[in-house]
Design an enzyme around this catalytic site. Structure first.
Site, PDB file in Angstrom:
ATOM      1  CE  LYS A  37      12.457  -2.375   7.701  1.00  0.00           C
ATOM      2  NZ  LYS A  37      14.008  -0.941   7.077  1.00  0.00           N
ATOM      3  CE1 TYR A 246     -18.806  -6.849  -3.390  1.00  0.00           C
ATOM      4  CE2 TYR A 246     -17.173  -7.921  -2.255  1.00  0.00           C
ATOM      5  CZ  TYR A 246     -18.184  -7.060  -2.301  1.00  0.00           C
ATOM      6  OH  TYR A 246     -18.404  -6.534  -1.010  1.00  0.00           O
TER       7      TYR A 246
HETATM    8  C1  LIG Z   1      14.799  -2.430   6.182  1.00  0.00           C
HETATM    9  C2  LIG Z   1      16.168  -2.175   6.131  1.00  0.00           C
HETATM   10  C3  LIG Z   1      17.382  -3.300   6.236  1.00  0.00           C
HETATM   11  C4  LIG Z   1      16.468  -4.386   6.041  1.00  0.00           C
HETATM   12  O1  LIG Z   1      16.246  -4.741   4.550  1.00  0.00           O
HETATM   13  P1  LIG Z   1      16.068  -6.061   4.284  1.00  0.00           P
HETATM   14  O2  LIG Z   1      15.734  -5.840   2.755  1.00  0.00           O
HETATM   15  O3  LIG Z   1      14.541  -6.536   5.035  1.00  0.00           O
HETATM   16  O4  LIG Z   1      16.607  -7.362   5.251  1.00  0.00           O
HETATM   17  C5  LIG Z   1      18.243  -3.054   6.651  1.00  0.00           C
HETATM   18  N1  LIG Z   1      19.147  -1.466   6.389  1.00  0.00           N
HETATM   19  C6  LIG Z   1      17.811  -0.881   6.371  1.00  0.00           C
HETATM   20  C7  LIG Z   1      18.254   0.964   6.490  1.00  0.00           C
HETATM   21  C8  LIG Z   1      16.600  -0.928   6.259  1.00  0.00           C
HETATM   22  O5  LIG Z   1      15.661   0.732   6.830  1.00  0.00           O
END
Ligand SMILES: *Cc1c(COP(=O)(O)O)cnc(C)c1O
Length: 346
Positions: A37, A246
């Site tokens: 994702k 800055y």
């Molecule tokens: C993002 C996600 C993962 C992966 O999690 P990590 O901590 O990045 O390994 C697994 N399961 C679900 C439902 C997620 O939303």
């Protein structure tokens, strides 16, 4: 027109594959999927997915249908699970695409059944109170006619040694009773390190694939995958007392030599690195001085006299250390990496 960018992300394809294999080994007899994702946590899903497929990964998790569509020509669509589930508006194109929804609510389940959707995944909320069928809903939710492939739940605190992990594990097992899924899945990256009780049939690492040390249990088991590099735009010699950047958050304590680099917070090198990040050139560390700007970064190059305009500098971005330096989570460090940097796979 062909310009040469002054900023790039070097991405280590071998490290990505090795990290997946490492998670697969730690997952024992369970299958190992991949969370891709958010454009594979910012690395670029279209480059990541084929590399993971080659390493052996056969299950992919995205949040949105658009993310599933964006990789559906690279792997069989039925191997892509959409974590955010389904809405009425998305059902027709979802069925056409063939990716599988993770049904999260009684309403989503009803929609899927009414559409004659077939194979699906179901998320149970075992105690995070975020997304999924809750313990208070399970008895009133009719899942008897669902063809459940994966029954999932998600751990809230797998990166900590806390009782909540065991609580969620027990709740997940109890909630799954009576349901007949083909497979069960609970563990993200940190969950894998909690041991075989948490692995079930399929694990779902994300962060660890991209070089994140998701918990102390994964120390030494994950290789850095993302290596930002930026060009020197200018070097200068400044006097003791000179103000840098800055709001003059750094004042030169002695005469110094500084270098200004073509990277800034718009590239995901966030302001948390102000006066705390480090970069390297030919093995010589140079600390960030002053505030990170939108497009620019100033470093103390006093100990690196050979550094000159046009040189490429390595930005220290081992995620665990970078997270400590910036007080930004490893997840945010990856997913805010900007689009300006060319991504160069090696
Ligand atoms: C993002 C996600 C993962 C992966 O999690 P990590 O901590 O990045 O390994 C697994 N399961 C679900 C439902 C997620 O939303």
């Amino acid at each position: 027109m062909k310009f040469s960018p002054a900023l790039r992300l070097r991405l280590d394809g071998e490290a990505l594959a090795a990290n997946w294999t490492s998670m697969a080994q730690l997952s024992g007899t369970a299958e190992t999927g991949a969370a891709v994702k958010a454009d594979a946590y910012g690395l670029g899903a279209r480059a990541v997915v084929p590399r993971l497929w080659k390493a052996g990964c056969r299950e992919y998790f995205v949040a949105h249908w658009g993310e599933a569509e964006a990789i559906a020509d690279l792997v069989p669509a039925a191997r892509i699970a959409v974590l955010n589930g389904i809405t009425e508006a998305d059902i027709a194109p979802a069925l056409q695409l063939g990716a599988i929804p993770v049904l999260n609510t009684p309403h989503q389940i009803a929609l899927w059944k009414a559409a004659g959707g077939g194979r699906c995944h179901v998320m149970l909320d075992s105690g995070m109170n975020r997304l999924g069928i809750g313990a208070e809903q399970i008895s009133s939710t009719d899942m008897a006619s669902l063809q459940i492939d994966l029954l999932l739940s998600h751990l809230a605190s797998a990166d900590e040694d806390v009782a909540q992990n065991r609580d969620q594990l027990e709740t997940f097992i109890a909630m799954a009773e009576g349901l007949r899924p083909r497979r069960k899945s609970l563990a993200n990256s940190a969950g894998i390190a909690l041991g075989p009780d948490y692995h079930f049939d399929l694990t779902r690492p994300g962060l660890a694939l991209y070089g994140g040390v998701a918990s102390t249990g994964l120390t030494g088991k994950v290789r850095q995958t993302v290596f930002p590099q930026a060009c020197v735009l200018q070097t200068r010699t400044i006097r003791a007392g000179a103000r840098i950047g800055y709001n003059a958050t750094y004042v030169a304590p002695v005469d110094m030599r500084t270098a200004t680099l073509a990277i800034g917070y718009a590239d995901g090198y966030l302001r948390g690195f102000s006066n705390s990040g480090t970069v390297h050139f030919q093995g010589i560390p140079m600390p960030v001085v002053g505030r990170v700007s939108m497009d620019l970064l100033i470093v103390d190059a006093t100990n690196c006299p050979q550094l000159a305009e046009g040189d490429w500098v390595d930005i220290d971005f081992e995620l665990s250390a970078a997270s400590t330096a910036s007080a930004v989570s490893q997840y945010e460090l990856l997913t805010t990496l900007g689009k300006r940097a060319g991504r160069r796979w090696e």
